[in-house]
Motif scaffolding. Structure first.
Motif: not given
Length: 304
Positions: A72-78, A80-89
């Motif tokens: 669950i924690l790995r999926e939560a981190e992923e 967050d990373l995916e949202v970050g990528r959507l925000q940056d790119e």
């Protein structure tokens, strides 16, 4: 959702093999970490950790539970990373709505360049002259023309456009050119269905004073400006239209503008999008691209 926090604390304790180390990593006190584990065990009705003065070890139940917590924690981190990528790119689907005539003439030509520059963005365009609800209908951005109502939406002005009273030279020769807005009462005035002042055209007084309101009537009412433009070009009557639709026809002499000294106020053109503290990269990229594209075409575009 507090048990999710306790699950995260539990996973950190297991990975650190220490309450103290986990506490330092999480920025919590050792007692707070202990309380999280205690609440989690109480909630589950099972012991998760064997505690001794020297080491921690997982119980059988604890081993099973930890595997799920770690996933669950790995999926939560992923996430967050995916949202970050959507925000940056810029990526994902960009849903745009615009008025029909403006969209065809001054939005559609911009899209290929934007999509080439941002290949991870899929664009969905809806052209419609009606007033759409940006949030309820799920649009990322809409182009709106005219006065904006107060709302929680964010608006960025893109351009402004003159509004002109036009007909063909042949129509004016046959029916007479108006010298004052009042003279329009004897002309076949082509009506735009979504005009806020329906059956009434407003003008600025020649001396810059108060607004003049003139009642008009005609044989055609349409909810799209291009239909009115085509009718005017056919000699059907008089149209009140923005320059971004009729500018090239006026410049070419196919339509003739009159009452220029009483010109109606120009209309503003906006990009409107939902208020969001984290404006997505796809919306930000499109607005920046579109503003640059409009600026580069300023000399060609018959807006003003």
């Amino acid at each position: 959702m507090d048990h999710l926090t306790s699950m995260a604390v539990f996973a950190r304790v297991v990975e650190a093999q220490s309450f103290s180390s986990a506490a330092r990593t999480l920025g919590l006190s050792k007692s707070a970490v202990s309380k999280h584990i205690g609440r989690l065990e109480d909630r589950l009705g099972a012991r998760l950790l064997n505690r001794t003065t020297r080491r921690l070890s997982l119980t059988e139940m604890g081993e099973v539970y930890y595997r799920h917590c770690a996933r669950i924690l790995r999926e939560a981190e992923e996430a967050d990373l995916e949202v970050g990528r959507l925000q940056d790119e810029p990526r994902g689907t960009l849903r745009i709505n615009a008025p029909m005539s403006f969209g065809l003439l001054h939005l559609a030509p911009c899209l290929p360049g934007f999509m080439e520059a941002h290949p991870h963005v899929r664009v969905e365009v809806s052209l419609d002259d009606r007033f759409v609800d940006v949030v309820e209908e799920g649009y990322d951005l809409v182009v709106r023309i005219g006065n904006l109502a107060d709302s929680s939406l964010i608006a960025r002005k893109l351009a402004e456009s003159r509004t002109m009273i036009v007909a063909t030279p042949a129509y004016w020769n046959a029916h007479g050119r108006p010298r004052h807005p009042r003279d329009l009462s004897r002309h076949n005035c082509l009506e735009y269905a979504y005009l806020s002042t329906r059956n009434e055209w407003r003008f600025r007084a020649a001396d810059g004073g108060e607004t003049l309101a003139v009642r008009i009537s005609g044989t055609l009412n349409a909810n799209n400006g291009q239909i009115l433009c085509d009718a005017a070009l056919a000699g059907t009557g008089v149209a009140r239209l923005p320059a971004f639709i009729i500018g090239t026809d006026v410049a070419a002499g196919r339509l003739e503008a009159v009452l220029t000294e009483f010109a109606p106020p120009p209309v503003d053109i906006y990009a409107v999008y939902p208020h969001n503290r984290h404006l997505s990269a796809k919306v930000r990229a499109f607005i920046d691209h579109y503003v640059d594209w409009l600026r580069q075409r300023r000399q060609e575009m018959p807006f003003s």
